[in-house]
Design a protein around this motif. Structure first.
Motif, PDB file in Angstrom:
ATOM      1  N   GLU A 142     -18.959 -42.661  53.471  1.00 41.04           N
ATOM      2  CA  GLU A 142     -18.217 -41.487  53.919  1.00 41.04           C
ATOM      3  C   GLU A 142     -18.963 -40.220  53.509  1.00 41.04           C
ATOM      4  O   GLU A 142     -19.641 -40.177  52.485  1.00 41.04           O
ATOM      5  CB  GLU A 142     -16.804 -41.483  53.319  1.00 41.04           C
ATOM      6  CG  GLU A 142     -15.910 -42.576  53.863  1.00 41.04           C
ATOM      7  CD  GLU A 142     -14.452 -42.342  53.519  1.00 41.04           C
ATOM      8  OE1 GLU A 142     -14.138 -41.268  52.966  1.00 41.04           O
ATOM      9  OE2 GLU A 142     -13.628 -43.222  53.812  1.00 41.04           O
ATOM     10  N   GLU A 187     -10.979 -37.796  43.591  1.00 38.43           N
ATOM     11  CA  GLU A 187     -10.694 -38.586  44.790  1.00 38.43           C
ATOM     12  C   GLU A 187     -11.935 -38.670  45.686  1.00 38.43           C
ATOM     13  O   GLU A 187     -12.270 -39.739  46.213  1.00 38.43           O
ATOM     14  CB  GLU A 187      -9.534 -37.969  45.572  1.00 38.43           C
ATOM     15  CG  GLU A 187      -8.191 -38.052  44.860  1.00 38.43           C
ATOM     16  CD  GLU A 187      -7.102 -37.336  45.649  1.00 38.43           C
ATOM     17  OE1 GLU A 187      -7.426 -36.730  46.700  1.00 38.43           O
ATOM     18  OE2 GLU A 187      -5.936 -37.363  45.213  1.00 38.43           O
ATOM     19  N   LEU A 188     -12.600 -37.528  45.860  1.00 36.23           N
ATOM     20  CA  LEU A 188     -13.790 -37.514  46.697  1.00 36.23           C
ATOM     21  C   LEU A 188     -14.918 -38.348  46.083  1.00 36.23           C
ATOM     22  O   LEU A 188     -15.661 -39.036  46.790  1.00 36.23           O
ATOM     23  CB  LEU A 188     -14.257 -36.071  46.903  1.00 36.23           C
ATOM     24  CG  LEU A 188     -13.310 -35.175  47.717  1.00 36.23           C
ATOM     25  CD1 LEU A 188     -13.780 -33.723  47.646  1.00 36.23           C
ATOM     26  CD2 LEU A 188     -13.243 -35.631  49.161  1.00 36.23           C
ATOM     27  N   ASP A 236     -14.550 -40.968  44.352  1.00 36.25           N
ATOM     28  CA  ASP A 236     -14.201 -42.389  44.472  1.00 36.25           C
ATOM     29  C   ASP A 236     -14.111 -42.850  45.926  1.00 36.25           C
ATOM     30  O   ASP A 236     -13.708 -43.989  46.183  1.00 36.25           O
ATOM     31  CB  ASP A 236     -12.860 -42.652  43.785  1.00 36.25           C
ATOM     32  CG  ASP A 236     -12.949 -42.474  42.266  1.00 36.25           C
ATOM     33  OD1 ASP A 236     -14.064 -42.633  41.734  1.00 36.25           O
ATOM     34  OD2 ASP A 236     -11.924 -42.162  41.643  1.00 36.25           O
ATOM     35  N   ALA A 237     -14.473 -41.981  46.866  1.00 35.64           N
ATOM     36  CA  ALA A 237     -14.394 -42.347  48.284  1.00 35.64           C
ATOM     37  C   ALA A 237     -15.329 -43.522  48.574  1.00 35.64           C
ATOM     38  O   ALA A 237     -16.359 -43.689  47.908  1.00 35.64           O
ATOM     39  CB  ALA A 237     -14.769 -41.153  49.154  1.00 35.64           C
TER      40      ALA A 237
END
Length: 285
Positions: free
Chosen positions: A32, A24-25, A27-28
Motif C-alpha cells: 500500500e 496505523e499507517l 502497520d498498513a
C-alpha cells in the motif's frame, strides 16, 4: 475521528492524535502507498517554522576549534599545552548557557537535493547535526519538561562558508552570509517520533564526502543536551509547534581535515542512527 494530514504542521499541532494515525499507517499491509525510492523527500518541517541552531556544543569539536583558532592567531606553543588549555575551555562551556543563533527556513533543502555552493567565498564546510522538531511551543519551559515539547528527530547539515564568516573591519560574525544561503540546510529525510528513540545520546553521527569518513562521533559527546537547548531557547524565543532546533555539530569539519573544503562534484552522505541517510551532491551556482 481520525486526523488526515494536509501538511507537516497539521501533524505536529495535534501530535498525540497524529501518532495514533501514524502507527496505523506504519502497520498498513505491504504494497500500500508509494515506494520510498519513487519519492523526492522534501524537508520534513514546515517552511514557515522557526529554525534555531546550537553552536559550539560538542566537547571534541570545541577542543578542535580552540586549538585551530589559537594556531590561526600565531600561537606557537606545544600541542600538549594547547590541548590542556582547550580542555579547560570546553569544561567552562559546560557550566555556562548554550549558544544558539537563528537560521532561516529559506535555506532548507531536501535530503537528496543538490547543495549549491554560492559565492562569495570558497571555503564551503559541512556540519551534520541531530535536529529536533517541536510538537508544542511555549515560553520559559523547564528543563524537566522540555522533552514533552519534542515531536521527534531528524538530520540537518549546516553548510557554512568559512571565509566570509568574519567581514573585514567589522569585528563581528556574519552568520547570514556564512550559513543561510538557499540549499544550505539539507534536512530529513523524515522525522522519527521521539518514542522510537529511547536515548538520543546513544545515536551516532557519520558524514562521508566522496566515500571518505569526515565526521564520526556519538551524540554522547554533546555539551548541552536537547533538554537544556529547548529550555534555554524558550527563555529567549516564543517557541512554536513545527520549529526546528539543530543541536550542534560534532568534530570533523573541513578545517580538521587540512582545509578540505567542498567543491562542485563532491557528494556528501550523512547518517544518524535510525534517522535515515542524506545524499547531497554539491554543484556550482
Amino acid at each position: 475521528m481520525r486526523p488526515e494530514f494536509s501538511d507537516t504542521l497539521s501533524i505536529l499541532r495535534d501530535w498525540d492524535a497524529s501518532l495514533v494515525r501514524l502507527r496505523e499507517l506504519a502497520d498498513a499491509p505491504p504494497g500500500e502507498g508509494t515506494a520510498l525510492e519513487r519519492l523526492r523527500p522534501l524537508p520534513p518541517v514546515h517552511p514557515s517554522g522557526q529554525v534555531l541552531c546550537g553552536g559550539a556544543n560538542y566537547f571534541t569539536h570545541l577542543r578542535q576549534i580552540y586549538v585551530s583558532m589559537q594556531r590561526g592567531r600565531g600561537d606557537t606553543r606545544a600541542e600538549e599545552e594547547l590541548r590542556t588549555e582547550a580542555e579547560e575551555f570546553a569544561k567552562r562551556r559546560a557550566h555556562g548557557d548554550p549558544f544558539i543563533f537563528a537560521g532561516l527556513p529559506g535555506a532548507l533543502s531536501g535530503a537528496n537535493d543538490d547543495v549549491v555552493l554560492w559565492g562569495p567565498g570558497k571555503e564551503h564546510d559541512w556540519e551534520v547535526e541531530l535536529a529536533v522538531v517541536l510538537s508544542h511551543g511555549g515560553r520559559d519551559i523547564p528543563v524537566e519538561s522540555a522533552m514533552d515539547h519534542v515531536a521527534g528527530y531528524t538530520i540537518s547539515n549546516d553548510i557554512s562558508t568559512r571565509d566570509v564568516m568574519y567581514p573585514p573591519n567589522l569585528g563581528m560574525t556574519d552568520f547570514v552570509m556564512t550559513k543561510l544561503r538557499p540549499t544550505f540546510f539539507p534536512t530529513g529525510p523524515w522525522i522519527v517520533p521521539r518514542e522510537f528513540v529511547r536515548d538520543y545520546r546513544s545515536l551516532h553521527i557519520t558524514l562521508k564526502v566522496n566515500g571518505e569518513v569526515m565526521q564520526d562521533e556519538g551524540v554522547d559527546d554533546i555539551i548541552h543536551g536537547v533538554e537544556a537547548l529547548v529550555s534555554y531557547a524558550s527563555r529567549v524565543v516564543a517557541l512554536q509547534a513545527g520549529d526546528t532546533l539543530l543541536t550542534g555539530s560534532p568534530a570533523g569539519n573541513a578545517g580538521h581535515h587540512g582545509n578540505r573544503w567542498l567543491v562542485p562534484g563532491d557528494v556528501m552522505e550523512a547518517e544518524i542512527t535510525g534517522l535515515g541517510v542524506q545524499r547531497n551532491r554539491c554543484v556550482a551556482p
